[in-house]
Design a protein around this motif. Structure first.
Motif, PDB file in Angstrom:
ATOM      1  N   LEU A 241       0.869  -1.175   0.000  1.00 39.23           N
ATOM      2  CA  LEU A 241       0.000   0.000   0.000  1.00 39.23           C
ATOM      3  C   LEU A 241       0.911   1.231   0.000  1.00 39.23           C
ATOM      4  O   LEU A 241       1.536   1.556   1.007  1.00 39.23           O
ATOM      5  N   ALA A 242       0.979   1.910  -1.158  1.00 39.12           N
ATOM      6  CA  ALA A 242       2.005   2.919  -1.375  1.00 39.12           C
ATOM      7  C   ALA A 242       1.492   4.349  -1.238  1.00 39.12           C
ATOM      8  O   ALA A 242       0.359   4.659  -1.603  1.00 39.12           O
ATOM      9  N   ALA A 243       2.383   5.198  -0.699  1.00 37.08           N
ATOM     10  CA  ALA A 243       2.165   6.647  -0.692  1.00 37.08           C
ATOM     11  C   ALA A 243       3.538   7.300  -0.852  1.00 37.08           C
ATOM     12  O   ALA A 243       4.574   6.643  -0.640  1.00 37.08           O
ATOM     13  N   ASN A 244       3.536   8.575  -1.237  1.00 37.89           N
ATOM     14  CA  ASN A 244       4.789   9.333  -1.340  1.00 37.89           C
ATOM     15  C   ASN A 244       5.494   9.339   0.019  1.00 37.89           C
ATOM     16  O   ASN A 244       4.980   9.905   0.983  1.00 37.89           O
ATOM     17  N   ALA A 245       6.666   8.719   0.086  1.00 36.52           N
ATOM     18  CA  ALA A 245       7.362   8.577   1.370  1.00 36.52           C
ATOM     19  C   ALA A 245       7.817   9.920   1.931  1.00 36.52           C
ATOM     20  O   ALA A 245       8.122  10.031   3.120  1.00 36.52           O
ATOM     21  N   LEU A 246       7.880  10.955   1.085  1.00 36.35           N
ATOM     22  CA  LEU A 246       8.372  12.253   1.562  1.00 36.35           C
ATOM     23  C   LEU A 246       7.225  13.171   1.989  1.00 36.35           C
ATOM     24  O   LEU A 246       7.461  14.315   2.391  1.00 36.35           O
ATOM     25  N   ASP A 247       5.981  12.686   1.878  1.00 34.36           N
ATOM     26  CA  ASP A 247       4.800  13.477   2.206  1.00 34.36           C
ATOM     27  C   ASP A 247       4.164  12.911   3.485  1.00 34.36           C
ATOM     28  O   ASP A 247       3.487  11.876   3.461  1.00 34.36           O
ATOM     29  N   GLU A 248       4.405  13.624   4.611  1.00 35.22           N
ATOM     30  CA  GLU A 248       3.944  13.119   5.907  1.00 35.22           C
ATOM     31  C   GLU A 248       2.449  12.822   5.954  1.00 35.22           C
ATOM     32  O   GLU A 248       2.024  11.817   6.518  1.00 35.22           O
ATOM     33  N   GLU A 249       1.672  13.731   5.362  1.00 35.04           N
ATOM     34  CA  GLU A 249       0.210  13.560   5.368  1.00 35.04           C
ATOM     35  C   GLU A 249      -0.191  12.295   4.628  1.00 35.04           C
ATOM     36  O   GLU A 249      -1.052  11.533   5.074  1.00 35.04           O
TER      37      GLU A 249
ATOM     38  N   MET B  89       9.550   9.532  -7.120  1.00 33.64           N
ATOM     39  CA  MET B  89       9.550   9.679  -5.654  1.00 33.64           C
ATOM     40  C   MET B  89       9.648   8.301  -5.012  1.00 33.64           C
ATOM     41  O   MET B  89       9.177   7.314  -5.569  1.00 33.64           O
ATOM     42  N   PRO B  90      10.300   8.237  -3.828  1.00 32.13           N
ATOM     43  CA  PRO B  90      10.293   6.972  -3.099  1.00 32.13           C
ATOM     44  C   PRO B  90       8.894   6.712  -2.546  1.00 32.13           C
ATOM     45  O   PRO B  90       8.174   7.651  -2.202  1.00 32.13           O
ATOM     46  N   LEU B  91       8.506   5.439  -2.475  1.00 33.08           N
ATOM     47  CA  LEU B  91       7.168   5.087  -1.997  1.00 33.08           C
ATOM     48  C   LEU B  91       7.247   4.295  -0.700  1.00 33.08           C
ATOM     49  O   LEU B  91       7.849   3.216  -0.662  1.00 33.08           O
ATOM     50  N   ALA B  92       6.648   4.851   0.350  1.00 30.18           N
ATOM     51  CA  ALA B  92       6.492   4.070   1.589  1.00 30.18           C
ATOM     52  C   ALA B  92       5.398   3.059   1.307  1.00 30.18           C
ATOM     53  O   ALA B  92       4.326   3.426   0.820  1.00 30.18           O
ATOM     54  N   ALA B  93       5.665   1.772   1.561  1.00 32.99           N
ATOM     55  CA  ALA B  93       4.656   0.762   1.223  1.00 32.99           C
ATOM     56  C   ALA B  93       4.746  -0.469   2.109  1.00 32.99           C
ATOM     57  O   ALA B  93       5.554  -1.357   1.857  1.00 32.99           O
ATOM     58  N   PRO B  94       3.920  -0.520   3.137  1.00 31.64           N
ATOM     59  CA  PRO B  94       3.780  -1.773   3.897  1.00 31.64           C
ATOM     60  C   PRO B  94       2.844  -2.697   3.120  1.00 31.64           C
ATOM     61  O   PRO B  94       2.311  -2.295   2.076  1.00 31.64           O
TER      62      PRO B  94
END
Ligand code: AMP
Ligand code: MG
Length: 352
Positions: free
Chosen positions: A51-59, A149-154
């Motif tokens: 489940l990915a989101a922009n890792a540099l965007d806290e919100e 952009m890097p993607l935070a994704a658990p």
């Protein structure tokens, strides 16, 4: 070099429905748009769906925690396009991380390294390290490269549930909590990446996975350690949240008894509805139970890689059937089965 994208199938779409993207290119373009706006996109990887989101965007990253119901203390893996992007997020790039990434990326191994200043607190749960991985799936790689952009994704499931290995699992588990699902077909590996802490010497495996200790030792040219004690069994603080005792569990209680045939016979005699995952379908004990009322025997592959590839899909499937119990034969206590044993042992834990 990125591989070409797979073709997607054309389906007849009801005239009233919103047009789906026509090609994989269009789907990636739409996903990039969602990510730039701070949205959540489920993405295929070779391990499990993320489940990915922009890792540099806290919100945006906060949205991942909300959608999953994930405790803020559990840090996320950041997915990168290549080693250069990984280095741009690291405070230091240890030689061991470089050796592992050079040898295995894109691939199913995550390196934990000192965190760089660009990475928001929420991603690392306030910690001084960051976990990085370059996934081996053409859609995921194209998405990261095009989004830039890097993607935070658990894993793309509710916290503590079984990880998804198909787009349908994501839909069933997170449905209307997320903005988009990229369907890249079933995951090739089927279990979560090996996580290796490269901030210590020798490096330490925090979570067993598709790549073994031998693989890692060959890459770093030296020893790689296992954690001293099994998950949750020591008094030490939980360094890596994937090591929490209960995780990856189906809703149906799961058991991994030492004598599965005897246990299944007992449960059948009690009138329970049982799903039994076993690789020993030719075993006389198993055959003598076949055909029992309320017993469903699910044949499993004999190789650890194929077993890993299929296990979560089987657990998702059995969970739909309203069974009283899932019984799994304990896999061999050998190195190649280590990651599968780890996941099953957690799934079998009774909630504390
Ligand atoms: P998942 O939620 O399935 O993607 O699992 C993410 C896993 O990444 C966690 O369970 C941890 O094992 C690991 N992880 C992420 N960040 C860190 C970190 N900074 N240090 C150690 N482990 C981490
Ligand atoms: Mg997970």
């Amino acid at each position: 070099m990125l591989r070409p994208l797979p073709d997607i199938l054309r389906i007849d779409w009801p005239p009233t429905a919103a047009e789906p993207p026509r090609t994989a290119e269009d789907a990636v373009a739409r996903a990039v748009e969602v990510l730039r706006q701070g949205g959540l996109v489920a993405i295929p990887t070779e391990t499990v769906y993320g489940l990915a989101a922009n890792a540099l965007d806290e919100e945006a990253v906060a949205g991942i925690f909300r959608a999953k119901g994930r405790p803020a203390s559990n840090p996320l893996i950041v997915h990168v396009a290549d080693i250069a992007m990984a280095r741009s997020l690291a405070g230091a790039w240890p030689a061991t991380a470089d050796a592992v990434a050079t040898r295995f990326w894109p691939g199913p191994v995550t390196v934990v390294v000192p965190r760089g200043p660009r990475v928001p607190d929420i991603v690392t749960a306030g910690g001084s390290t960051v976990a990085l991985r370059c996934p081996d799936h053409p859609l995921a790689r194209r998405l990261i490269a095009e989004a830039g952009m890097p993607l935070a994704a658990p894993s793309a499931n509710r916290s503590e549930a079984v990880s998804p290995t198909t787009a349908h699992h994501v839909l069933a588990g997170l449905g209307n909590r997320i903005d988009l699902i990229l369907d890249g077909g079933p995951c090739r590996r089927g279990i979560e990446s090996t996580v290796v802490d490269c901030t210590v010497s020798p490096p330490r495996i925090l979570r067993p996975g598709p790549l073994s200790r031998d693989d890692l030792e060959a890459a770093v040219g030296g020893p790689v350690e296992w954690p001293a004690a099994a998950a949750g069994d020591s008094g030490e603080p939980v360094r890596s949240p994937g090591r929490q005792a209960r995780h990856y569990a189906p809703k149906t209680p799961l058991e991994m008894p030492v004598e599965p045939a005897r246990r299944v016979a007992q449960l059948v005699a009690e009138g329970r509805r049982i799903g039994w995952l076993t690789s020993r379908t030719d075993d006389p004990q198993v055959r003598s139970l076949a055909g029992s009322r309320n017993l469903m025997i699910v044949p499993m592959p004999e190789s650890p890689d194929e077993f890993a590839c299929r296990i979560y899909a089987m657990l998702h499937g059995l969970d739909q059937r309203g069974l009283d119990r899932i019984v799994v034969d304990p896999p061999p206590d050998t190195e190649p089965w280590r990651a599968v044993r780890d996941r099953l042992a957690r799934a079998a834990r009774v909630p504390e």
